[in-house]
Design a protein around this motif. Sequence first.
Motif, PDB file in Angstrom:
ATOM      1  N   ARG A  48      -2.594   6.458  48.806  1.00 28.05           N
ATOM      2  CA  ARG A  48      -3.177   5.761  47.655  1.00 28.05           C
ATOM      3  C   ARG A  48      -2.147   5.031  46.811  1.00 28.05           C
ATOM      4  NH1 ARG A  48      -5.427   9.881  44.130  1.00 28.05           N
ATOM      5  NH2 ARG A  48      -6.276   8.144  42.908  1.00 28.05           N
ATOM      6  N   PHE A  49      -0.879   5.150  47.138  1.00 29.32           N
ATOM      7  CA  PHE A  49       0.142   4.490  46.332  1.00 29.32           C
ATOM      8  C   PHE A  49      -0.142   2.987  46.215  1.00 29.32           C
ATOM      9  CE2 PHE A  49       3.770   7.680  47.393  1.00 29.32           C
ATOM     10  CZ  PHE A  49       3.333   8.523  46.375  1.00 29.32           C
ATOM     11  N   ALA A  50       0.069   2.469  45.040  1.00 30.74           N
ATOM     12  CA  ALA A  50      -0.094   1.036  44.758  1.00 30.74           C
ATOM     13  C   ALA A  50       0.704   0.739  43.501  1.00 30.74           C
ATOM     14  CB  ALA A  50      -1.570   0.695  44.544  1.00 30.74           C
ATOM     15  N   PRO A  51       1.084  -0.515  43.285  1.00 29.59           N
ATOM     16  CA  PRO A  51       1.798  -0.843  42.054  1.00 29.59           C
ATOM     17  C   PRO A  51       1.049  -0.348  40.817  1.00 29.59           C
ATOM     18  CG  PRO A  51       1.872  -2.694  43.551  1.00 29.59           C
ATOM     19  CD  PRO A  51       0.940  -1.694  44.169  1.00 29.59           C
ATOM     20  N   ARG A  52       1.803   0.119  39.838  1.00 29.81           N
ATOM     21  CA  ARG A  52       1.288   0.642  38.563  1.00 29.81           C
ATOM     22  C   ARG A  52       0.527   1.965  38.736  1.00 29.81           C
ATOM     23  NH1 ARG A  52       0.793  -4.755  38.406  1.00 29.81           N
ATOM     24  NH2 ARG A  52      -1.387  -4.707  39.052  1.00 29.81           N
ATOM     25  N   PHE A  53       0.801   2.685  39.803  1.00 26.83           N
ATOM     26  CA  PHE A  53       0.150   3.984  39.998  1.00 26.83           C
ATOM     27  C   PHE A  53       0.640   4.968  38.938  1.00 26.83           C
ATOM     28  CE2 PHE A  53      -0.979   7.945  42.214  1.00 26.83           C
ATOM     29  CZ  PHE A  53      -2.241   7.609  42.687  1.00 26.83           C
ATOM     30  N   ARG A  54      -0.294   5.797  38.445  1.00 28.68           N
ATOM     31  CA  ARG A  54       0.003   6.702  37.331  1.00 28.68           C
ATOM     32  C   ARG A  54      -0.333   8.147  37.719  1.00 28.68           C
ATOM     33  NH1 ARG A  54      -4.246   3.684  33.706  1.00 28.68           N
ATOM     34  NH2 ARG A  54      -5.270   4.016  35.728  1.00 28.68           N
ATOM     35  N   ILE A  55       0.635   9.015  37.549  1.00 23.84           N
ATOM     36  CA  ILE A  55       0.440  10.443  37.802  1.00 23.84           C
ATOM     37  C   ILE A  55       0.664  11.198  36.498  1.00 23.84           C
ATOM     38  CG2 ILE A  55       1.350  12.473  39.015  1.00 23.84           C
ATOM     39  CD1 ILE A  55       2.125  10.585  41.307  1.00 23.84           C
ATOM     40  N   ALA A  56      -0.160  12.209  36.272  1.00 18.57           N
ATOM     41  CA  ALA A  56       0.040  13.116  35.137  1.00 18.57           C
ATOM     42  C   ALA A  56       0.032  14.544  35.660  1.00 18.57           C
ATOM     43  CB  ALA A  56      -1.040  12.912  34.076  1.00 18.57           C
ATOM     44  N   GLU A  57       0.667  15.420  34.900  1.00 13.48           N
ATOM     45  CA  GLU A  57       0.900  16.777  35.378  1.00 13.48           C
ATOM     46  C   GLU A  57       0.841  17.774  34.229  1.00 13.48           C
ATOM     47  OE1 GLU A  57       4.391  18.508  38.146  1.00 13.48           O
ATOM     48  OE2 GLU A  57       5.102  17.760  36.209  1.00 13.48           O
ATOM     49  N   PRO A 142      -4.795  15.898  24.196  1.00 13.26           N
ATOM     50  CA  PRO A 142      -5.795  15.113  23.464  1.00 13.26           C
ATOM     51  C   PRO A 142      -5.188  13.935  22.708  1.00 13.26           C
ATOM     52  CG  PRO A 142      -6.228  17.449  23.176  1.00 13.26           C
ATOM     53  CD  PRO A 142      -4.895  17.337  23.865  1.00 13.26           C
ATOM     54  N   ALA A 143      -3.923  14.047  22.320  1.00 12.81           N
ATOM     55  CA  ALA A 143      -3.270  12.976  21.557  1.00 12.81           C
ATOM     56  C   ALA A 143      -2.684  11.888  22.452  1.00 12.81           C
ATOM     57  CB  ALA A 143      -2.165  13.566  20.680  1.00 12.81           C
ATOM     58  N   TRP A 144      -2.681  12.111  23.758  1.00 10.90           N
ATOM     59  CA  TRP A 144      -2.099  11.156  24.701  1.00 10.90           C
ATOM     60  C   TRP A 144      -3.053   9.983  24.901  1.00 10.90           C
ATOM     61  CZ3 TRP A 144      -2.615  11.104  30.555  1.00 10.90           C
ATOM     62  CH2 TRP A 144      -1.641  10.268  31.154  1.00 10.90           C
ATOM     63  N   SER A 145      -2.521   8.779  24.897  1.00 13.61           N
ATOM     64  CA  SER A 145      -3.373   7.598  25.045  1.00 13.61           C
ATOM     65  C   SER A 145      -3.459   7.113  26.492  1.00 13.61           C
ATOM     66  CB  SER A 145      -2.842   6.458  24.164  1.00 13.61           C
ATOM     67  OG  SER A 145      -1.523   6.096  24.563  1.00 13.61           O
ATOM     68  N   GLY A 146      -2.764   7.791  27.395  1.00  9.82           N
ATOM     69  CA  GLY A 146      -2.698   7.326  28.770  1.00  9.82           C
ATOM     70  C   GLY A 146      -3.874   7.757  29.641  1.00  9.82           C
ATOM     71  N   GLN A 147      -3.863   7.224  30.852  1.00  9.76           N
ATOM     72  CA  GLN A 147      -4.825   7.585  31.893  1.00  9.76           C
ATOM     73  C   GLN A 147      -4.033   7.827  33.173  1.00  9.76           C
ATOM     74  OE1 GLN A 147      -8.800   6.845  32.118  1.00  9.76           O
ATOM     75  NE2 GLN A 147      -8.360   7.879  30.195  1.00  9.76           N
ATOM     76  N   ALA A 148      -4.553   8.689  34.030  1.00 11.13           N
ATOM     77  CA  ALA A 148      -3.873   8.984  35.283  1.00 11.13           C
ATOM     78  C   ALA A 148      -4.774   8.666  36.467  1.00 11.13           C
ATOM     79  CB  ALA A 148      -3.457  10.446  35.335  1.00 11.13           C
ATOM     80  N   ASP A 149      -4.145   8.226  37.541  1.00  6.54           N
ATOM     81  CA  ASP A 149      -4.854   8.044  38.810  1.00  6.54           C
ATOM     82  C   ASP A 149      -4.865   9.327  39.620  1.00  6.54           C
ATOM     83  OD1 ASP A 149      -5.279   5.100  38.579  1.00  6.54           O
ATOM     84  OD2 ASP A 149      -3.088   5.086  38.592  1.00  6.54           O
ATOM     85  N   ALA A 150      -3.907  10.218  39.347  1.00  7.40           N
ATOM     86  CA  ALA A 150      -3.831  11.501  40.031  1.00  7.40           C
ATOM     87  C   ALA A 150      -3.236  12.527  39.085  1.00  7.40           C
ATOM     88  CB  ALA A 150      -2.985  11.399  41.300  1.00  7.40           C
ATOM     89  N   TRP A 151      -3.765  13.741  39.144  1.00  5.64           N
ATOM     90  CA  TRP A 151      -3.275  14.848  38.327  1.00  5.64           C
ATOM     91  C   TRP A 151      -2.706  15.941  39.213  1.00  5.64           C
ATOM     92  CZ3 TRP A 151      -2.703  16.002  33.199  1.00  5.64           C
ATOM     93  CH2 TRP A 151      -3.269  15.114  32.269  1.00  5.64           C
ATOM     94  N   PHE A 152      -1.559  16.478  38.806  1.00  8.07           N
ATOM     95  CA  PHE A 152      -0.987  17.681  39.402  1.00  8.07           C
ATOM     96  C   PHE A 152      -1.210  18.810  38.396  1.00  8.07           C
ATOM     97  CE2 PHE A 152       2.708  15.211  41.696  1.00  8.07           C
ATOM     98  CZ  PHE A 152       1.773  14.470  42.412  1.00  8.07           C
ATOM     99  N   LEU A 153      -2.116  19.724  38.703  1.00  4.79           N
ATOM    100  CA  LEU A 153      -2.402  20.852  37.809  1.00  4.79           C
ATOM    101  C   LEU A 153      -1.570  22.034  38.287  1.00  4.79           C
ATOM    102  CD1 LEU A 153      -6.281  20.427  37.499  1.00  4.79           C
ATOM    103  CD2 LEU A 153      -4.457  19.366  36.136  1.00  4.79           C
ATOM    104  N   ASP A 154      -0.436  22.260  37.612  1.00  2.25           N
ATOM    105  CA  ASP A 154       0.562  23.187  38.128  1.00  2.25           C
ATOM    106  C   ASP A 154       1.087  24.145  37.064  1.00  2.25           C
ATOM    107  OD1 ASP A 154       2.095  24.298  40.160  1.00  2.25           O
ATOM    108  OD2 ASP A 154       3.780  22.965  39.808  1.00  2.25           O
TER     109      ASP A 154
END
Length: 221
Positions: A48-57, A142-154
């Motif tokens: 799924r990698f593509a330019p501007r890909f966003r991950i959150a963890e 909750p205070a974060w303004s970002g969005q993620a394409d994938a989450w690592f719940l770790d």
Amino acid sequence: MADQRAELTWRDGQIPVSDRFDDPYFSLQNGLEETRHVFLAGNDLPARFAPRFRIAELGFGTGLNMLTVWSAWEISGQTTPLSFTSFEAYPMGRDDMARALDAFPDLTPWAERFLSAWQGGACDLSTLRLEVIEGDARKTLPAWSGQADAWFLDGFSPAKNPELWGSDLMQQVADHTAKGGTAATYTAAGFVRRGLADAGFTVARAPGYGRKRHMTRAVKE
């Protein structure tokens, strides 16, 4: 900034264990392969990698997950920055990170680049834009303004660290996930899966890594 730092005991001189949660930071069998199985394959990466890909963890720990996906990003031929945001309540010191990451020689080129620049907070490494947000994720996410394409719940084990797996936090994960985004975690605990489902994810149980029979994958349709 976080009020507290990670408190560690070293198992076999190589594996950091959290004194606070009595839980190792990565698999005792093969932490790198577990990360690849759970967080990369669990989120259909690198396909799924593509330019501007966003991950959150949730849970930065030693930085192992970040380094694993950053190395995969570069190896796959991506040249634009990967965005990686992690939420960490008890950050690990740089020297402890370096000691832990010595266990993964495959990642040494990326670990060296990261550690040479890392001073906490944010770090721009050309093909990686890293932000580690310190503090309780129940307040900082909750205070974060970002969005993620994938989450690592770790986070640490749900049995030992339930605060990082509650339904309100899973709702925040969903609220900060792009349409079609995914989440993956090593745990298949029923209350975690229900929390993700109630938050709007389509949840599936998948084969776990090593001795763990099952893990969880989720998609936000």
